[in-house]
Write a protein that holds these residues in place. Structure first.
Motif, PDB file in Angstrom:
ATOM      1  N   PRO A  25       9.475 -22.621  25.293  1.00 53.61           N
ATOM      2  CA  PRO A  25      10.601 -22.180  26.121  1.00 53.61           C
ATOM      3  C   PRO A  25      10.642 -20.665  26.263  1.00 53.61           C
ATOM      4  N   THR A  26      11.251 -20.211  27.336  1.00 52.16           N
ATOM      5  CA  THR A  26      11.525 -18.777  27.482  1.00 52.16           C
ATOM      6  C   THR A  26      12.716 -18.478  26.571  1.00 52.16           C
ATOM      7  N   PRO A  27      12.616 -17.504  25.686  1.00 50.35           N
ATOM      8  CA  PRO A  27      13.749 -17.200  24.800  1.00 50.35           C
ATOM      9  C   PRO A  27      15.004 -16.856  25.617  1.00 50.35           C
ATOM     10  N   PRO A  28      16.165 -17.407  25.227  1.00 51.23           N
ATOM     11  CA  PRO A  28      17.399 -17.138  25.971  1.00 51.23           C
ATOM     12  C   PRO A  28      17.697 -15.654  26.151  1.00 51.23           C
ATOM     13  N   GLU A  29      17.441 -14.847  25.133  1.00 51.96           N
ATOM     14  CA  GLU A  29      17.719 -13.413  25.254  1.00 51.96           C
ATOM     15  C   GLU A  29      16.809 -12.766  26.301  1.00 51.96           C
ATOM     16  N   GLU A  30      15.594 -13.283  26.466  1.00 52.04           N
ATOM     17  CA  GLU A  30      14.700 -12.746  27.490  1.00 52.04           C
ATOM     18  C   GLU A  30      15.233 -13.076  28.887  1.00 52.04           C
ATOM     19  N   VAL A  31      15.774 -14.277  29.046  1.00 53.98           N
ATOM     20  CA  VAL A  31      16.366 -14.652  30.338  1.00 53.98           C
ATOM     21  C   VAL A  31      17.554 -13.742  30.640  1.00 53.98           C
ATOM     22  N   ASP A  52      13.941 -23.458  31.715  1.00 55.30           N
ATOM     23  CA  ASP A  52      12.783 -22.966  30.969  1.00 55.30           C
ATOM     24  C   ASP A  52      12.703 -23.497  29.543  1.00 55.30           C
ATOM     25  N   SER A  53      13.655 -24.313  29.125  1.00 57.64           N
ATOM     26  CA  SER A  53      13.593 -24.894  27.780  1.00 57.64           C
ATOM     27  C   SER A  53      12.937 -26.275  27.781  1.00 57.64           C
ATOM     28  N   ASP A  54      12.618 -26.793  28.955  1.00 54.05           N
ATOM     29  CA  ASP A  54      11.981 -28.105  29.069  1.00 54.05           C
ATOM     30  C   ASP A  54      10.462 -27.937  28.903  1.00 54.05           C
ATOM     31  N   PRO A  55       9.881 -28.509  27.852  1.00 52.52           N
ATOM     32  CA  PRO A  55       8.439 -28.355  27.632  1.00 52.52           C
ATOM     33  C   PRO A  55       7.591 -28.854  28.805  1.00 52.52           C
ATOM     34  N   ALA A  56       8.034 -29.900  29.489  1.00 50.01           N
ATOM     35  CA  ALA A  56       7.266 -30.409  30.632  1.00 50.01           C
ATOM     36  C   ALA A  56       7.273 -29.413  31.792  1.00 50.01           C
ATOM     37  N   VAL A  57       8.404 -28.760  32.026  1.00 49.20           N
ATOM     38  CA  VAL A  57       8.508 -27.757  33.085  1.00 49.20           C
ATOM     39  C   VAL A  57       7.609 -26.566  32.765  1.00 49.20           C
ATOM     40  N   MET A  58       7.522 -26.197  31.500  1.00 53.41           N
ATOM     41  CA  MET A  58       6.786 -25.010  31.085  1.00 53.41           C
ATOM     42  C   MET A  58       5.314 -25.306  30.720  1.00 53.41           C
ATOM     43  N   ARG A  59       4.894 -26.535  30.882  1.00 52.25           N
ATOM     44  CA  ARG A  59       3.556 -26.985  30.470  1.00 52.25           C
ATOM     45  C   ARG A  59       2.435 -26.069  30.954  1.00 52.25           C
ATOM     46  N   TYR A  60       2.396 -25.749  32.243  1.00 50.52           N
ATOM     47  CA  TYR A  60       1.304 -24.944  32.796  1.00 50.52           C
ATOM     48  C   TYR A  60       1.645 -23.451  32.853  1.00 50.52           C
ATOM     49  N   LEU A  61       2.743 -23.073  32.249  1.00 49.35           N
ATOM     50  CA  LEU A  61       3.148 -21.672  32.237  1.00 49.35           C
ATOM     51  C   LEU A  61       3.018 -21.054  30.850  1.00 49.35           C
ATOM     52  N   THR A  62       3.482 -21.802  29.843  1.00 48.31           N
ATOM     53  CA  THR A  62       3.479 -21.282  28.476  1.00 48.31           C
ATOM     54  C   THR A  62       2.928 -22.289  27.478  1.00 48.31           C
ATOM     55  N   ALA A  65      23.466 -15.522  40.587  1.00 48.08           N
ATOM     56  CA  ALA A  65      24.507 -14.601  40.135  1.00 48.08           C
ATOM     57  C   ALA A  65      24.150 -14.108  38.738  1.00 48.08           C
ATOM     58  N   ALA A  66      24.667 -12.962  38.381  1.00 43.96           N
ATOM     59  CA  ALA A  66      24.411 -12.391  37.055  1.00 43.96           C
ATOM     60  C   ALA A  66      24.876 -13.320  35.939  1.00 43.96           C
ATOM     61  N   THR A  67      25.828 -14.192  36.235  1.00 41.59           N
ATOM     62  CA  THR A  67      26.415 -15.091  35.233  1.00 41.59           C
ATOM     63  C   THR A  67      25.684 -16.421  35.106  1.00 41.59           C
ATOM     64  N   GLU A  68      24.545 -16.584  35.794  1.00 41.86           N
ATOM     65  CA  GLU A  68      23.888 -17.892  35.815  1.00 41.86           C
ATOM     66  C   GLU A  68      22.646 -17.997  34.939  1.00 41.86           C
ATOM     67  N   ALA A  69      22.578 -17.197  33.898  1.00 43.33           N
ATOM     68  CA  ALA A  69      21.435 -17.252  32.990  1.00 43.33           C
ATOM     69  C   ALA A  69      21.246 -18.637  32.398  1.00 43.33           C
ATOM     70  N   GLU A  70      22.342 -19.345  32.132  1.00 43.32           N
ATOM     71  CA  GLU A  70      22.243 -20.670  31.490  1.00 43.32           C
ATOM     72  C   GLU A  70      21.435 -21.659  32.322  1.00 43.32           C
ATOM     73  N   LEU A  71      21.486 -21.541  33.658  1.00 43.07           N
ATOM     74  CA  LEU A  71      20.682 -22.432  34.506  1.00 43.07           C
ATOM     75  C   LEU A  71      19.195 -22.223  34.232  1.00 43.07           C
ATOM     76  N   LEU A  72      18.794 -20.966  34.127  1.00 45.66           N
ATOM     77  CA  LEU A  72      17.386 -20.660  33.877  1.00 45.66           C
ATOM     78  C   LEU A  72      16.982 -20.964  32.441  1.00 45.66           C
ATOM     79  N   ILE A  73      17.882 -20.740  31.506  1.00 51.13           N
ATOM     80  CA  ILE A  73      17.600 -21.062  30.104  1.00 51.13           C
ATOM     81  C   ILE A  73      17.339 -22.552  29.965  1.00 51.13           C
TER      82      ILE A  73
END
Length: 189
Positions: free
Chosen positions: A41-47, A27-37, A16-24
């Protein structure tokens, strides 16, 4: 939100358009983003300004059949991450990318394989998909293991994108795996 797909333990549904916080949070977990970035973290405003609108536009582009879907546990409803099955923006509709990003709490529980198997079944049996591909860093052995469990085969080595040269293992490049509808059907027999 309507359910898109269910597996034994997961429900996949459109974001849903209101679910940005789930992705923020994901994407703020360094282990999750290890092989991506490299863990950044992905900046919240970008999400909020780019990622969520892009996900929603994808649903419209592909008639809500394909895209990126929120995954929740059936038992308790916890958000575990997302799965995607989608063509390239300008690519043929019958060739789709498979992807997944899961919270650390969901790692090692078979969710990546389970959700991906459900998407492959829907794509090949219902949506007219002919080929599914997935890419990851060469050194990302857990993700490669999932692809291999799905019956995907390594088709080529790929260069590291310019924006990922700071990622651990980037000097080894990436890999692309694929599975065709025919191969998937043989595995189901």
């Amino acid at each position: 939100m309507p359910t898109y797909l269910e597996s034994e333990r997961l429900t996949l549904r459109p974001f849903a358009a209101t679910e940005a916080e789930l992705l923020i949070e994901l994407d703020s977990d360094p282990a999750v983003m290890r092989y991506l970035t490299g863990g950044a973290p992905t900046p919240p405003e970008e999400v909020r300004d780019r990622v969520i609108p892009g996900i929603l536009a994808g649903y419209e582009r592909w008639d809500h059949d394909l895209g990126l879907f929120a995954a929740h546990e059936k038992d308790g409803g916890a958000f575990v991450g997302w799965f995607c099955l989608r063509p390239l923006r300008e690519g043929p509709r019958d060739e789709a990318e498979l992807g997944y990003r899961l919270r650390q709490a969901a790692w090692g529980r078979g969710y990546a394989t389970e959700g991906s198997q459900a998407l492959l079944a829907k794509g090949f049996a219902e949506l007219g998909i002919r080929t599914v591909w997935a890419e990851t860093m060469t050194v990302n052995r857990p993700s490669r293991n999932v692809m291999e469990k799905l019956g995907m085969t390594l088709t080529k080595d790929i260069p590291t994108p310019d924006d990922m040269t700071a990622v651990e293992g980037s000097e080894h490049g990436g890999v692309r795996y694929e599975i065709t509808k025919e191969r998937w059907e043989l595995r189901q027999a």
